[in-house]
Each structure stands twice: as structure tokens, then as C-alpha cells.
Design an enzyme around this catalytic site. Structure first.
Site, mmCIF file in Angstrom:
data_model
loop_
_atom_site.group_PDB
_atom_site.id
_atom_site.type_symbol
_atom_site.label_atom_id
_atom_site.label_comp_id
_atom_site.label_asym_id
_atom_site.label_seq_id
_atom_site.Cartn_x
_atom_site.Cartn_y
_atom_site.Cartn_z
ATOM 1 N N GLU A 157 38.787 23.091 -55.801
ATOM 2 C CA GLU A 157 38.363 23.173 -54.405
ATOM 3 C C GLU A 157 38.043 21.812 -53.778
ATOM 4 O O GLU A 157 36.938 21.586 -53.279
ATOM 5 C CB GLU A 157 37.179 24.131 -54.277
ATOM 6 N N ASN A 198 43.109 23.462 -58.278
ATOM 7 C CA ASN A 198 42.903 24.867 -57.919
ATOM 8 C C ASN A 198 42.111 24.950 -56.614
ATOM 9 O O ASN A 198 41.138 24.216 -56.430
ATOM 10 C CB ASN A 198 42.124 25.541 -59.062
ATOM 11 N N HIS A 234 41.761 35.005 -53.341
ATOM 12 C CA HIS A 234 40.694 35.955 -53.022
ATOM 13 C C HIS A 234 41.024 36.509 -51.633
ATOM 14 O O HIS A 234 40.683 35.910 -50.611
ATOM 15 C CB HIS A 234 39.333 35.270 -53.033
ATOM 16 N N GLU A 262 43.017 33.538 -59.308
ATOM 17 C CA GLU A 262 41.761 34.288 -59.173
ATOM 18 C C GLU A 262 41.952 35.492 -58.260
ATOM 19 O O GLU A 262 41.153 35.749 -57.366
ATOM 20 C CB GLU A 262 40.656 33.370 -58.631
ATOM 21 N N ASP A 264 41.910 38.759 -56.364
ATOM 22 C CA ASP A 264 41.271 40.042 -56.070
ATOM 23 C C ASP A 264 41.496 40.335 -54.590
ATOM 24 O O ASP A 264 41.753 39.433 -53.800
ATOM 25 C CB ASP A 264 39.779 40.088 -56.447
#
Length: 447
Positions: A157, A198, A234, A262, A264
Site C-alpha cells: 500500500e 501489493n 476488496h 486479498e 472478498d
């Protein structure tokens, strides 16, 4: 990116459905997800909590996925909470579990602005001291697992939403060079591990993903070791970026791998069949985009069960973001992932159990009601039902169930002694309530 957590949202309304025959198994598909993914040369992974790697959680983690990511266990604050004092127990547990189940491990994460130990974030460091801390941490952690991990999220990030660099301990102390420094240190510590940058909200083509693209291009031109880009993903139901595959492809064209790291897809609670159907379509779209690009190595879900998801605690009123419900029953999203990976699935039967609401007596300010749960062709080991009142009714007392009410929404679950509903059987619970003006019968949701 974020912490995994355990939690139940109020009205996931029988996301607690658990079929007795059979108990939740490793798969509701003909072929486990990991075998489908391997056949396409892809990874299907999950973030995990080490302490839970037993029982059904451990069985599913081991049989369904070919890659594991420690949700929190490898972050700096976890492994070195006090300077010079280390805790590798959970990280080691996850790596050992993966190796015993023929899985790869994705290390997460070495350099981040969050979940750092207090001694680091509260310290006063010269650039030289900060540079040494960075190098030493990477050498120690990556070196500990040298030859055992497939990949590392080295830098996590680094960008703001507008594509500018995030103001962090590392950026403020070392400038943009901290990124190349971290990657170079990681390569020295384990030459075989694949090294990633990432970030989140970089799934589609936008200012942030373009900044990441330009960074990777520059690093490649400088000869800095960079093997891949992690798109966290996300996402929100119904909002998969239309440019996802295009974005994956443009990174691949730079000569790096791309991983969905990641994944979801959250929704506003309570969940219902329409939201779950859309969620399944969204999961399939993400996996389809990855499958379509040769250098997309695969996808990792950020926790595979809703009981181990970070979403409800971070986004109040949202959840149900993973492929399995809180009792490990596969959701439509699970089947969608399997289909995107080339599998055929047989969804769990629906409609075999139902709930009926009735008012058994009523007077000027109150009433007695009951709900009967009946099964035919299936059985339950536990149950939850819910409904929404439309005329201001309030539950005042309940028996043979545990009932809560928030606003107009009511959620009831079994008592300790009556969770089992056999095939061909039924369970009834009752309650008293208050009403004023009218008392219409609501629609009860089971499942």
C-alpha cells in the site's frame, strides 16, 4: 491488507444453516478448488488464522486451497512486538501446515504503514538508522523462511487514491527509494521467492493503478528485482471494475506476474438470494479475468469463511463477503469460483427446510406469535430465522429460542436444546410482542 476476525453479524439470517447429512465437507464440488486451479496452472489461496487450523476450518483450508497467506502472523508488529524479542509461533504453524498439505505460502507483509510495533512507529530515527532497521528486518524474516515461501508481499500500500505516495514512516524517512531498497533486500535474503508490491483499489484502470504501473515500469527499467503486482480486490457486490482484465493485462505486458491477493466481495446485510447471486457473478468475473491472462498466477480469498472475515468490524452493517458462510456451508460464490476454474458443481439443495410465522392470539396492545421450522429432504443441526416488522411491532419475550431485535429487524436462533431439526421433523418457538394499529404477518427468512 487487513486483519482477519471472528464475528457474527446480526441478521445474516441463517447463514448459520448447517446440514446434518452430511456435515460440512471439504467440497461441495466434484473436484476441490485447488485441483481445478492446478489444472489451469493457477493458484487458489486463502488467508488463514493459525490458531484455527484444526477441525472443519483446517480441513477446508487444507483440502480446498493450494496456497496460504498468514492473515496477520508475519506482520512486523506480530513477529517483533518488542525490539529484539520475536514471536514466530503462528507464522511457523502456518508454514508447517502448508508444507504438510502440499501448499505454497505467500508471505505478508514486510514493509507497511500499519500493524508495526510501537517501538518502531514511536521511535525517532535518522535516515541511516531507519535504513538499517528496514534491511535487518527483511533479512531476518525472509531469511528465516528462505526456500520455503513462494512469494512475498514486500511493499504494501505505497500509494494514495490519487496516485501520490502515501506519507508513511518509510516514505518520510527514506523517500521513494525505500521501495527499491526493500525489494533488493528481499532478493538477497531469498533469491527464489517471487517479490510483489501489493495495494488496494488498483483493480481497475485509475489514477492509483496507473501510479503503480509507472512505478513497476520504472523499477524494471532500473533493474530492481520486482516479480509481481498484487491486486488486493476488496470489492463491493455489483462493483467489479469493468477494466479489471485490461488492467491485469497491462501489468503482465510489463513482464511481471499479477496476483489477486486479498479477494472478498462484501454486501450490505442482511444477505438475501439476490445479493448472493450477484456476489457469485462478481466472484466469477474476477476469476474469469485472471484465468484469461496467462501471467495472472491466481487468486487468494481474504478468509474463506464469514466467521473469519475482517469486513463486519471495519464496515459496520456489511459482511457475508467470503465463499463460505459462518458454519462452513459453501455459498453460491464458492460454486462460481469452481466454475470459473473449469469445474462443475452441484449446489446444496434449497427449499428443503422452511419457516412459517403465525399469530396465535392477539389483544388490544399485544399478541402471541410462533414460528415453526420444518424440514423435508434435509436436516438442520442449528438454525436461525429472521424477519422485518412493518408496523412497529416489538418482541417483548421469547421462549424456545434466543431472539434479538434491532429496529424493525428480528433475529432468532435455536436454544441449546432444540437446534436439531430432523428430516421430516419440525421445531416451534414462541414469543410475545406489542403492537399498535395493525399487526401484519411478516415474511420469515430461513436460509
Amino acid at each position: 491488507m487487513r486483519s482477519l476476525r471472528t464475528g457474527l453479524s446480526l441478521v445474516s439470517l441463517l447463514s448459520g444453516l448447517a446440514l446434518l447429512a452430511p456435515a460440512p465437507t471439504a467440497s461441495a464440488a466434484d473436484v476441490p478448488l485447488r485441483e481445478l486451479a492446478a489444472a489451469k496452472g493457477k493458484v487458489i489461496g486463502t488467508a488463514v488464522t493459525g490458531s484455527k487450523l484444526t477441525g472443519t476450518y483446517g480441513d477446508l483450508a487444507g483440502t480446498q486451497f493450494n496456497s496460504l497467506t498468514p492473515g496477520n502472523a508475519m506482520k512486523w508488529g506480530s513477529v517483533e512486538p518488542s525490539r529484539g524479542s520475536y514471536n514466530w509461533a503462528e507464522a511457523d504453524q502456518i508454514v508447517n501446515f502448508a508444507e504438510s498439505h502440499g501448499q505454497q505460502v505467500r508471505g505478508h507483509t514486510l514493509v507497511w504503514h500499519n500493524q508495526n510495533p510501537d517501538w518502531l512507529t514511536n521511535g525517532t530515527w535518522t535516515p541511516a538508522q531507519l535504513s538499517r532497521l528496514l534491511d535487518d528486518h527483511i533479512a531476518l524474516e525472509v531469511g528465516r523462511y528462505k526456500g520455503r515461501l513462494a512469494a512475498w508481499d514486500v511493499v504494501n500500500e505505497p500509494f494514495n487514491e490519487d496516485g501520490t505516495y502515501r506519507q508513511t514512516l518509510w516514505y518520510n524517512g527514506l523517500g521513494t527509494g525505500y521501495i527499491a531498497q526493500a525489494l533488493t533486500a528481499a532478493r538477497a535474503a531469498d533469491p527464489a521467492a517471487r517479490l510483489y508490491i501489493n495495494d488496494y483499489n488498483v483493480e481497475g484502470v485509475n489514477a492509483k493503478s496507473t501510479a503503480l504501473y509507472n512505478l513497476v515500469k520504472s523499477l524494471k527499467e532500473q533493474g530492481v528485482p520486482i516479480d509481481g503486482v498484487g491486486l488486493q480486490a476488496h470489492l463491493i457486490v455489483g462493483q467489479v471494475p469493468a477494466t479489471l482484465q485490461q488492467n491485469i493485462q497491462r501489468f503482465a505486458d510489463l513482464g511481471v506476474d499479477v496476483a489477486i491477493t486479498e479477494l472478498d466481495i462484501r454486501m450490505t446485510l442482511p444477505s438475501d438470494s439476490a445479493k448472493l447471486t450477484q456476489q457469485a457473478a462478481d466472484y466469477k468475473a474476477v476469476l474469469n479475468a485472471c484465468v484469461a491472462v496467462a501471467r495472472c498466477v491466481g487468486a487468494t480469498v481474504w478468509g474463506f469463511t464469514d466467521s473469519d472475515s475482517w469486513i463486519p468490524s471495519t464496515f459496520p452493517g456489511q459482511g457475508a463477503a467470503t465463499p463460505y458462510d459462518e458454519n462452513y456451508a459453501p455459498k453460491p460464490a464458492y460454486h462460481a469460483i469452481a466454475e470459473a476454474l473449469g469445474g462443475t458443481t452441484t449446489p446444496e439443495p434449497t427449499g428443503a427446510c422452511s419457516a412459517a410465522y403465525s399469530v396465535t392470539s392477539q389483544w388490544n396492545t399485544g399478541f402471541t406469535g410462533q414460528v415453526t421450522i420444518s424440514c423435508s429432504g434435509a436436516a438442520l443441526s442449528s438454525w436461525k430465522v429472521g424477519w422485518t416488522y412493518g408496523a412497529g411491532q416489538r418482541i417483548t419475550q421469547a421462549w424456545n429460542a434466543i431472539c434479538t431485535q434491532s429496529g424493525t429487524a428480528v433475529s432468532c436462533s435455536n436454544a441449546a436444546y432444540n437446534g436439531t431439526v430432523p428430516d421430516g421433523g419440525s421445531v416451534t418457538f414462541g414469543f410475545n410482542g406489542s403492537w399498535s394499529g395493525s399487526n401484519p404477518v411478516p415474511v420469515v427468512t430461513l436460509g
